[in-house]
Design a protein around this motif. Structure first.
Motif, PDB file in Angstrom:
ATOM      1  N   GLY A  49       0.792  -1.229   0.000  1.00 58.41           N
ATOM      2  CA  GLY A  49       0.000   0.000   0.000  1.00 58.41           C
ATOM      3  C   GLY A  49       0.821   1.274   0.000  1.00 58.41           C
ATOM      4  N   SER A  50       2.124   1.167   0.217  1.00 61.81           N
ATOM      5  CA  SER A  50       2.921   2.396   0.327  1.00 61.81           C
ATOM      6  C   SER A  50       4.112   2.459  -0.620  1.00 61.81           C
ATOM      7  CB  SER A  50       3.413   2.576   1.765  1.00 61.81           C
ATOM      8  OG  SER A  50       4.264   1.515   2.135  1.00 61.81           O
ATOM      9  N   VAL A  51       4.347   1.409  -1.434  1.00 57.51           N
ATOM     10  CA  VAL A  51       5.491   1.475  -2.353  1.00 57.51           C
ATOM     11  C   VAL A  51       5.092   2.081  -3.693  1.00 57.51           C
ATOM     12  CG1 VAL A  51       6.706  -0.496  -1.344  1.00 57.51           C
ATOM     13  CG2 VAL A  51       5.185  -0.857  -3.293  1.00 57.51           C
ATOM     14  N   LYS A  52       6.078   2.711  -4.334  1.00 55.42           N
ATOM     15  CA  LYS A  52       5.950   3.119  -5.736  1.00 55.42           C
ATOM     16  C   LYS A  52       7.062   2.412  -6.496  1.00 55.42           C
ATOM     17  CE  LYS A  52       4.557   7.848  -4.720  1.00 55.42           C
ATOM     18  NZ  LYS A  52       4.893   9.254  -4.932  1.00 55.42           N
ATOM     19  N   ALA A  54       9.738   2.486  -9.741  1.00 54.57           N
ATOM     20  CA  ALA A  54      10.406   3.373 -10.697  1.00 54.57           C
ATOM     21  C   ALA A  54      11.050   2.496 -11.758  1.00 54.57           C
ATOM     22  CB  ALA A  54      11.455   4.220  -9.997  1.00 54.57           C
ATOM     23  N   HIS A  57      14.683   4.793 -13.589  1.00 53.24           N
ATOM     24  CA  HIS A  57      14.879   6.055 -12.849  1.00 53.24           C
ATOM     25  C   HIS A  57      13.682   6.991 -12.873  1.00 53.24           C
ATOM     26  CE1 HIS A  57      19.406   5.431 -13.967  1.00 53.24           C
ATOM     27  NE2 HIS A  57      18.979   4.566 -13.066  1.00 53.24           N
ATOM     28  N   THR A  58      12.499   6.528 -13.317  1.00 51.25           N
ATOM     29  CA  THR A  58      11.320   7.387 -13.338  1.00 51.25           C
ATOM     30  C   THR A  58      10.141   6.667 -12.684  1.00 51.25           C
ATOM     31  OG1 THR A  58      12.064   8.403 -15.403  1.00 51.25           O
ATOM     32  CG2 THR A  58       9.736   8.670 -14.847  1.00 51.25           C
ATOM     33  N   TYR A  59       9.417   7.390 -11.779  1.00 55.82           N
ATOM     34  CA  TYR A  59       8.240   6.796 -11.158  1.00 55.82           C
ATOM     35  C   TYR A  59       7.192   6.468 -12.219  1.00 55.82           C
ATOM     36  CZ  TYR A  59       9.803   8.380  -6.530  1.00 55.82           C
ATOM     37  OH  TYR A  59      10.502   8.569  -5.364  1.00 55.82           O
ATOM     38  N   VAL A  60       6.550   5.306 -12.065  1.00 50.42           N
ATOM     39  CA  VAL A  60       5.467   4.917 -12.979  1.00 50.42           C
ATOM     40  C   VAL A  60       4.301   4.389 -12.137  1.00 50.42           C
ATOM     41  CG1 VAL A  60       7.026   4.311 -14.884  1.00 50.42           C
ATOM     42  CG2 VAL A  60       6.342   2.555 -13.217  1.00 50.42           C
ATOM     43  N   ASP A  61       3.114   4.243 -12.760  1.00 50.06           N
ATOM     44  CA  ASP A  61       1.990   3.668 -12.018  1.00 50.06           C
ATOM     45  C   ASP A  61       1.989   2.142 -12.196  1.00 50.06           C
ATOM     46  OD1 ASP A  61       0.767   2.973 -14.419  1.00 50.06           O
ATOM     47  OD2 ASP A  61      -0.471   4.760 -14.476  1.00 50.06           O
ATOM     48  N   GLU A  71      15.300  -1.686 -15.581  1.00 45.32           N
ATOM     49  CA  GLU A  71      15.732  -1.634 -14.180  1.00 45.32           C
ATOM     50  C   GLU A  71      14.547  -1.122 -13.373  1.00 45.32           C
ATOM     51  OE1 GLU A  71      19.675  -0.010 -13.070  1.00 45.32           O
ATOM     52  OE2 GLU A  71      18.570   1.432 -11.845  1.00 45.32           O
ATOM     53  N   ALA A  73      13.070  -0.248  -9.671  1.00 47.97           N
ATOM     54  CA  ALA A  73      13.374  -0.019  -8.256  1.00 47.97           C
ATOM     55  C   ALA A  73      12.080   0.002  -7.471  1.00 47.97           C
ATOM     56  CB  ALA A  73      14.112   1.303  -8.093  1.00 47.97           C
ATOM     57  N   ILE A  75      10.394   1.451  -4.431  1.00 48.29           N
ATOM     58  CA  ILE A  75      10.657   2.631  -3.595  1.00 48.29           C
ATOM     59  C   ILE A  75       9.650   2.696  -2.456  1.00 48.29           C
ATOM     60  CG2 ILE A  75      11.028   5.127  -3.643  1.00 48.29           C
ATOM     61  CD1 ILE A  75      12.741   4.125  -5.792  1.00 48.29           C
ATOM     62  N   THR A  76      10.138   2.529  -1.243  1.00 49.59           N
ATOM     63  CA  THR A  76       9.282   2.724  -0.062  1.00 49.59           C
ATOM     64  C   THR A  76       9.277   4.223   0.263  1.00 49.59           C
ATOM     65  OG1 THR A  76      11.220   2.215   1.274  1.00 49.59           O
ATOM     66  CG2 THR A  76       9.624   0.450   0.986  1.00 49.59           C
ATOM     67  N   PRO A  77       8.370   4.671   1.146  1.00 50.57           N
ATOM     68  CA  PRO A  77       8.322   6.106   1.470  1.00 50.57           C
ATOM     69  C   PRO A  77       9.722   6.652   1.762  1.00 50.57           C
ATOM     70  CG  PRO A  77       6.488   4.996   2.503  1.00 50.57           C
ATOM     71  CD  PRO A  77       7.338   3.921   1.878  1.00 50.57           C
TER      72      PRO A  77
ATOM     73  N   MET B  62      18.958   7.560  -9.750  1.00 52.35           N
ATOM     74  CA  MET B  62      17.617   8.143  -9.845  1.00 52.35           C
ATOM     75  C   MET B  62      17.514   9.410  -9.005  1.00 52.35           C
ATOM     76  SD  MET B  62      13.857   6.520  -9.126  1.00 52.35           S
ATOM     77  CE  MET B  62      12.451   7.627  -8.918  1.00 52.35           C
ATOM     78  N   TRP B 147       5.509  12.019   1.603  1.00 51.39           N
ATOM     79  CA  TRP B 147       5.327  10.961   0.589  1.00 51.39           C
ATOM     80  C   TRP B 147       3.853  10.874   0.207  1.00 51.39           C
ATOM     81  CZ3 TRP B 147       8.247   7.962  -2.429  1.00 51.39           C
ATOM     82  CH2 TRP B 147       7.776   6.710  -2.843  1.00 51.39           C
ATOM     83  N   MET B 149       1.034   8.960  -2.082  1.00 50.61           N
ATOM     84  CA  MET B 149       0.752   7.825  -2.954  1.00 50.61           C
ATOM     85  C   MET B 149      -0.025   8.230  -4.198  1.00 50.61           C
ATOM     86  SD  MET B 149       2.224   5.184  -2.204  1.00 50.61           S
ATOM     87  CE  MET B 149       1.434   3.972  -3.268  1.00 50.61           C
ATOM     88  N   GLY B 152       1.590   8.763  -7.915  1.00 51.47           N
ATOM     89  CA  GLY B 152       2.305   7.755  -8.701  1.00 51.47           C
ATOM     90  C   GLY B 152       1.966   7.908 -10.168  1.00 51.47           C
ATOM     91  N   GLU B 153       2.533   8.923 -10.773  1.00 51.89           N
ATOM     92  CA  GLU B 153       2.122   9.306 -12.127  1.00 51.89           C
ATOM     93  C   GLU B 153       2.577   8.286 -13.164  1.00 51.89           C
ATOM     94  OE1 GLU B 153       4.402  12.785 -11.574  1.00 51.89           O
ATOM     95  OE2 GLU B 153       6.077  11.442 -11.338  1.00 51.89           O
TER      96      GLU B 153
END
Lengths: 81, 153
Positions: A49-52, A54, A57-61, A71, A73, A75-77, B62, B147, B149, B152-153
Motif C-alpha cells: 500500500g505504500s510502495v511506488k 520506478a 529512474h522514473t516513477y510509474v503507475d 531496471e 526499483a 521505492i518505499t516512502p 535516480m 510521501w 501515494m 504515482g504518475e
C-alpha cells in the motif's frame, strides 16, 4: 524477458537482497511484477500500500508495461532531507 | 560521490561532509540580488527519543535525475538564476549537515519561495532514506509524511 530489481531501505532488510534478476513471460506490467515479488518474498507483501515503482529512474503507475532489460526499483516512502 | 554540474545547476550526493561555502560561491552571480540557502541538520531529539546515529542511503542514479526534474519544475515557477541540491550519504553526526538547498534569484521573495519548494519536493520524492538509531537501541527507517501515494504518475 529479464528484469533487474533493486531493493532499498526496509525492503532490502526484509528480502536480504539488494539487487536481483528475474525472468518473466511478457506481457508484464509493474502491477504484475509487484504481485510476483510479494509472492516470492512474503515479508514485503505488507508494504504494497505504500510502495511506488520506478522504471529506469522514473516513477510509474502499476499499469506500466515492462520491457526486457528494464531496471525496476521498489521505492518505499522516502526520508531524505 | 554522484554529481551533475552545469553553470546553473549543481547536484551532488556525497559520502562525507557537505561544503556550504562552495555552495554560496557557486550561487552568487551579478544578476542575483538574493541567495537563499537551506541547511538540514541532524537533530538530537525527536519526540521523546534521543538519536545516537543517523545514516542515509540513496538510489544515486535516480536521486540525481529526480533532483534535476524538481529543479526544472522550480525554474518554470520562479526566475531562478542558479540552483544547488546537495545531499549527504552514510552516517551524519549530530549538528552536521545532511542536505543543502540553495537558489539565487533577482529578488529575495522568489528565492525564499523557490527554496521552500525545492526542499519540500525533495522530501516527498527523491529516493533517499534515513535510518535512525535511538539511545534505547531501537532502529527505524523513517518515512517522510510528504510521501504522496496519489502522485504515482
Amino acid at each position: 524477458m529479464t528484469l533487474r530489481i533493486l531493493f532499498f531501505s526496509v525492503l532490502r532488510d526484509r528480502t536480504g537482497e539488494k539487487e536481483i534478476e528475474i525472468t518473466m513471460d511478457p506481457p508484464v506490467t509493474t502491477g504484475d511484477l509487484w504481485h510476483h515479488l510479494a509472492q516470492t518474498y512474503a515479508a514485503i507483501a505488507p508494504y504494497g500500500g505504500s510502495v511506488k515503482l520506478a522504471v529506469n529512474h522514473t516513477y510509474v503507475d502499476d499499469r506500466h508495461p515492462l520491457s526486457d532489460g528494464d531496471e525496476v526499483a521498489i521505492i518505499t516512502p522516502v526520508s531524505g532531507g | 560521490m554522484t554529481e551533475s554540474r552545469s553553470s546553473e545547476l549543481w547536484i551532488r550526493i556525497v559520502d562525507g561532509p557537505l561544503d556550504v561555502a562552495a555552495v554560496a560561491d557557486f550561487l552568487r552571480t551579478e544578476e542575483a540580488g538574493g541567495v537563499d540557502i537551506f541547511l538540514g541538520t541532524t537533530r538530537k531529539w525527536t519526540g521523546g527519543r534521543e538519536t545516537t546515529l543517523l545514516e542515509y542511503e540513496s538510489y544515486p542514479a535516480m536521486a540525481v535525475e529526480e533532483m534535476r526534474r524538481i529543479a526544472d519544475e522550480a525554474g518554470k515557477c520562479w526566475p531562478i538564476l542558479k540552483t544547488c541540491l546537495h545531499h549527504r550519504e552514510g552516517s551524519v553526526p549530530l549538528r552536521e549537515i545532511s542536505v543543502i538547498i540553495g537558489v539565487s534569484t533577482p529578488h529575495r521573495g522568489e528565492a525564499f519561495e523557490a527554496c521552500r519548494f525545492l526542499i519540500d519536493e525533495l522530501k516527498s520524492r527523491v529516493p533517499i532514506w534515513k535510518r535512525e538509531t535511538y539511545s534505547n537501541g531501537e532502529i527505524e527507517w523513517v518515512e517522510n509524511r510528504e510521501w504522496r501515494m496519489e502522485d504515482g504518475e
